[in-house]
Design a protein around this motif. Sequence first.
Motif, PDB file in Angstrom:
ATOM      1  N   THR A  86       0.864  -1.352   0.090  1.00  0.00           N
ATOM      2  CA  THR A  86      -0.034   0.161   0.076  1.00  0.00           C
ATOM      3  C   THR A  86       0.899   1.198  -0.072  1.00  0.00           C
ATOM      4  O   THR A  86       1.923   1.220   0.281  1.00  0.00           O
ATOM      5  CB  THR A  86      -0.935   0.046   1.189  1.00  0.00           C
ATOM      6  OG1 THR A  86      -0.106   0.043   2.454  1.00  0.00           O
ATOM      7  CG2 THR A  86      -1.663  -0.973   1.292  1.00  0.00           C
ATOM      8  N   ASN A  87       0.282   2.298  -0.484  1.00  0.00           N
ATOM      9  CA  ASN A  87       0.880   3.847  -0.339  1.00  0.00           C
ATOM     10  C   ASN A  87       0.646   4.122   1.156  1.00  0.00           C
ATOM     11  O   ASN A  87      -0.514   4.338   1.376  1.00  0.00           O
ATOM     12  CB  ASN A  87       0.318   4.579  -1.260  1.00  0.00           C
ATOM     13  CG  ASN A  87       0.716   5.975  -1.415  1.00  0.00           C
ATOM     14  OD1 ASN A  87       1.282   6.460  -0.487  1.00  0.00           O
ATOM     15  ND2 ASN A  87       0.886   6.695  -2.425  1.00  0.00           N
ATOM     16  N   LEU A  88       1.937   4.134   1.953  1.00  0.00           N
ATOM     17  CA  LEU A  88       1.537   4.400   3.156  1.00  0.00           C
ATOM     18  C   LEU A  88       1.199   6.015   3.452  1.00  0.00           C
ATOM     19  O   LEU A  88       0.659   6.156   4.751  1.00  0.00           O
ATOM     20  CB  LEU A  88       2.792   4.033   3.980  1.00  0.00           C
ATOM     21  CG  LEU A  88       2.892   2.545   4.148  1.00  0.00           C
ATOM     22  CD1 LEU A  88       4.434   2.284   4.919  1.00  0.00           C
ATOM     23  CD2 LEU A  88       1.926   1.764   4.712  1.00  0.00           C
ATOM     24  N   ARG A  89       1.761   6.772   2.748  1.00  0.00           N
ATOM     25  CA  ARG A  89       1.481   8.143   2.691  1.00  0.00           C
ATOM     26  C   ARG A  89      -0.103   8.485   2.697  1.00  0.00           C
ATOM     27  O   ARG A  89      -0.417   9.302   3.315  1.00  0.00           O
ATOM     28  CB  ARG A  89       2.244   8.929   1.699  1.00  0.00           C
ATOM     29  CG  ARG A  89       3.838   8.649   1.718  1.00  0.00           C
ATOM     30  CD  ARG A  89       4.350   9.523   0.439  1.00  0.00           C
ATOM     31  NE  ARG A  89       5.798   9.437   0.376  1.00  0.00           N
ATOM     32  CZ  ARG A  89       6.775  10.618   0.142  1.00  0.00           C
ATOM     33  NH1 ARG A  89       6.218  11.842  -0.115  1.00  0.00           N
ATOM     34  NH2 ARG A  89       7.829  10.289   0.200  1.00  0.00           N
ATOM     35  N   ILE A  90      -0.644   7.667   1.654  1.00  0.00           N
ATOM     36  CA  ILE A  90      -2.038   7.944   1.602  1.00  0.00           C
ATOM     37  C   ILE A  90      -2.664   7.491   2.764  1.00  0.00           C
ATOM     38  O   ILE A  90      -3.661   8.139   3.569  1.00  0.00           O
ATOM     39  CB  ILE A  90      -2.792   7.392   0.208  1.00  0.00           C
ATOM     40  CG1 ILE A  90      -1.996   8.135  -0.760  1.00  0.00           C
ATOM     41  CG2 ILE A  90      -4.184   7.225   0.373  1.00  0.00           C
ATOM     42  CD1 ILE A  90      -2.459   7.553  -2.253  1.00  0.00           C
ATOM     43  N   SER A  91      -2.358   6.308   3.305  1.00  0.00           N
ATOM     44  CA  SER A  91      -2.915   5.728   4.438  1.00  0.00           C
ATOM     45  C   SER A  91      -2.883   6.685   5.519  1.00  0.00           C
ATOM     46  O   SER A  91      -3.720   6.995   6.340  1.00  0.00           O
ATOM     47  CB  SER A  91      -2.342   4.152   4.735  1.00  0.00           C
ATOM     48  OG  SER A  91      -2.449   3.379   3.728  1.00  0.00           O
ATOM     49  N   ILE A  92      -1.713   6.965   5.930  1.00  0.00           N
ATOM     50  CA  ILE A  92      -1.199   7.811   6.888  1.00  0.00           C
ATOM     51  C   ILE A  92      -2.087   9.210   6.902  1.00  0.00           C
ATOM     52  O   ILE A  92      -2.584   9.907   8.053  1.00  0.00           O
ATOM     53  CB  ILE A  92       0.228   8.003   7.188  1.00  0.00           C
ATOM     54  CG1 ILE A  92       0.896   7.074   7.461  1.00  0.00           C
ATOM     55  CG2 ILE A  92       0.529   9.317   8.120  1.00  0.00           C
ATOM     56  CD1 ILE A  92       1.054   6.510   8.803  1.00  0.00           C
ATOM     57  N   SER A  93      -2.116  10.072   5.785  1.00  0.00           N
ATOM     58  CA  SER A  93      -2.940  11.141   5.518  1.00  0.00           C
ATOM     59  C   SER A  93      -4.387  11.018   6.017  1.00  0.00           C
ATOM     60  O   SER A  93      -5.099  12.100   6.182  1.00  0.00           O
ATOM     61  CB  SER A  93      -2.807  11.510   4.017  1.00  0.00           C
ATOM     62  OG  SER A  93      -3.822  10.797   3.266  1.00  0.00           O
ATOM     63  N   LYS A  94      -4.739   9.782   6.117  1.00  0.00           N
ATOM     64  CA  LYS A  94      -6.465   9.725   6.319  1.00  0.00           C
ATOM     65  C   LYS A  94      -6.690   9.319   7.798  1.00  0.00           C
ATOM     66  O   LYS A  94      -7.817   9.405   8.307  1.00  0.00           O
ATOM     67  CB  LYS A  94      -6.944   8.660   5.545  1.00  0.00           C
ATOM     68  CG  LYS A  94      -7.029   8.910   4.165  1.00  0.00           C
ATOM     69  CD  LYS A  94      -7.361   7.460   3.569  1.00  0.00           C
ATOM     70  CE  LYS A  94      -7.450   7.757   1.942  1.00  0.00           C
ATOM     71  NZ  LYS A  94      -7.854   6.667   1.006  1.00  0.00           N
ATOM     72  N   MET A  95      -5.499   9.499   8.617  1.00  0.00           N
ATOM     73  CA  MET A  95      -5.795   8.928  10.238  1.00  0.00           C
ATOM     74  C   MET A  95      -5.007   9.973  10.773  1.00  0.00           C
ATOM     75  O   MET A  95      -4.048  10.731  10.394  1.00  0.00           O
ATOM     76  CB  MET A  95      -4.887   7.685  10.401  1.00  0.00           C
ATOM     77  CG  MET A  95      -5.321   6.543   9.815  1.00  0.00           C
ATOM     78  SD  MET A  95      -4.452   5.132  10.246  1.00  0.00           S
ATOM     79  CE  MET A  95      -4.420   4.119   8.882  1.00  0.00           C
ATOM     80  N   GLY A 141       1.414  10.664  -3.962  1.00  0.00           N
ATOM     81  CA  GLY A 141       1.392   9.799  -5.017  1.00  0.00           C
ATOM     82  C   GLY A 141      -0.092   9.016  -5.032  1.00  0.00           C
ATOM     83  O   GLY A 141      -0.934   9.759  -4.768  1.00  0.00           O
ATOM     84  N   ASN A 142      -0.062   8.086  -5.949  1.00  0.00           N
ATOM     85  CA  ASN A 142      -1.120   7.366  -6.191  1.00  0.00           C
ATOM     86  C   ASN A 142      -1.567   5.789  -5.255  1.00  0.00           C
ATOM     87  O   ASN A 142      -0.318   5.449  -4.801  1.00  0.00           O
ATOM     88  CB  ASN A 142      -1.189   6.866  -7.687  1.00  0.00           C
ATOM     89  CG  ASN A 142      -0.939   8.054  -8.635  1.00  0.00           C
ATOM     90  OD1 ASN A 142      -1.742   8.938  -8.639  1.00  0.00           O
ATOM     91  ND2 ASN A 142      -0.031   7.999  -9.571  1.00  0.00           N
ATOM     92  N   ALA A 143      -2.674   5.434  -5.251  1.00  0.00           N
ATOM     93  CA  ALA A 143      -3.107   4.256  -4.661  1.00  0.00           C
ATOM     94  C   ALA A 143      -2.475   3.256  -5.221  1.00  0.00           C
ATOM     95  O   ALA A 143      -2.240   3.003  -6.461  1.00  0.00           O
ATOM     96  CB  ALA A 143      -4.388   4.270  -4.544  1.00  0.00           C
ATOM     97  N   ALA A 144      -2.084   1.970  -4.687  1.00  0.00           N
ATOM     98  CA  ALA A 144      -1.503   1.006  -5.027  1.00  0.00           C
ATOM     99  C   ALA A 144      -2.798   0.034  -5.645  1.00  0.00           C
ATOM    100  O   ALA A 144      -3.823   0.440  -5.302  1.00  0.00           O
ATOM    101  CB  ALA A 144      -0.905  -0.071  -4.021  1.00  0.00           C
ATOM    102  N   PRO A 145      -2.394  -1.014  -6.624  1.00  0.00           N
ATOM    103  CA  PRO A 145      -3.773  -1.687  -6.904  1.00  0.00           C
ATOM    104  C   PRO A 145      -4.363  -2.409  -5.911  1.00  0.00           C
ATOM    105  O   PRO A 145      -3.784  -2.458  -4.817  1.00  0.00           O
ATOM    106  CB  PRO A 145      -2.973  -2.631  -7.665  1.00  0.00           C
ATOM    107  CG  PRO A 145      -1.727  -1.963  -8.206  1.00  0.00           C
ATOM    108  CD  PRO A 145      -1.149  -1.189  -7.340  1.00  0.00           C
ATOM    109  N   ALA A 146      -5.550  -2.642  -6.255  1.00  0.00           N
ATOM    110  CA  ALA A 146      -6.571  -3.107  -5.130  1.00  0.00           C
ATOM    111  C   ALA A 146      -6.068  -4.619  -5.000  1.00  0.00           C
ATOM    112  O   ALA A 146      -5.663  -5.337  -6.064  1.00  0.00           O
ATOM    113  CB  ALA A 146      -7.849  -3.170  -5.618  1.00  0.00           C
ATOM    114  N   PHE A 147      -6.503  -5.426  -3.893  1.00  0.00           N
ATOM    115  CA  PHE A 147      -6.413  -6.741  -3.602  1.00  0.00           C
ATOM    116  C   PHE A 147      -7.089  -7.596  -4.819  1.00  0.00           C
ATOM    117  O   PHE A 147      -8.240  -7.407  -5.340  1.00  0.00           O
ATOM    118  CB  PHE A 147      -6.945  -7.104  -2.260  1.00  0.00           C
ATOM    119  CG  PHE A 147      -7.205  -8.518  -2.001  1.00  0.00           C
ATOM    120  CD1 PHE A 147      -6.265  -9.467  -1.683  1.00  0.00           C
ATOM    121  CD2 PHE A 147      -8.313  -8.958  -2.165  1.00  0.00           C
ATOM    122  CE1 PHE A 147      -6.274 -10.910  -1.572  1.00  0.00           C
ATOM    123  CE2 PHE A 147      -8.596 -10.606  -1.687  1.00  0.00           C
ATOM    124  CZ  PHE A 147      -7.591 -11.190  -1.643  1.00  0.00           C
TER     125      PHE A 147
END
Length: 165
Positions: A86-95, A141-147
Amino acid sequence: MKVYQAALVVAGLAIIVGYQAVSGQARQATPAAQQIERGRYIVEIGGCNDCHTTGYAEAGGKAEESARLKGDALGYRGPWGTTYPTNLRISISKMTEDQWVAYSKSLNTRPPMPWFNVRAMTEADMRAVYQYIKAMPGGLGNAAPAFVPPTQTPKPPFIQWPGVK
């Protein structure tokens, strides 16, 4: 004249020593900077960049910081399906930081992510990682591909793990 010159030398030295003392204090890292550096260290030794930074492992651990932790399109396919770092930057930005700590303490993801290593971190480590990622240059950046479920074949590139037919 010699007394005057000596006085100037002494005054000059006092100014230089005073400047060095002040500038030395200014060079000491602030608590926030120390926290960010600690997070950078934990991410580095924890191997986070190995998967979450495109091309990092192949480049022998070389990547501009502005490109790090933005996820990757290289999939890992096994009996669980195909997962992507996953894109950890996007994940963290939402928390918030507290949400990140709670999330990290209960992390339980699909392979090959070593979620148990994250859960073993101290709360201070988790907070330092959060601060480091929030401070990184280079945008989200951009989101990683989905599962991709195990019944479907993912688009290349992906690493095939044993146990999939």
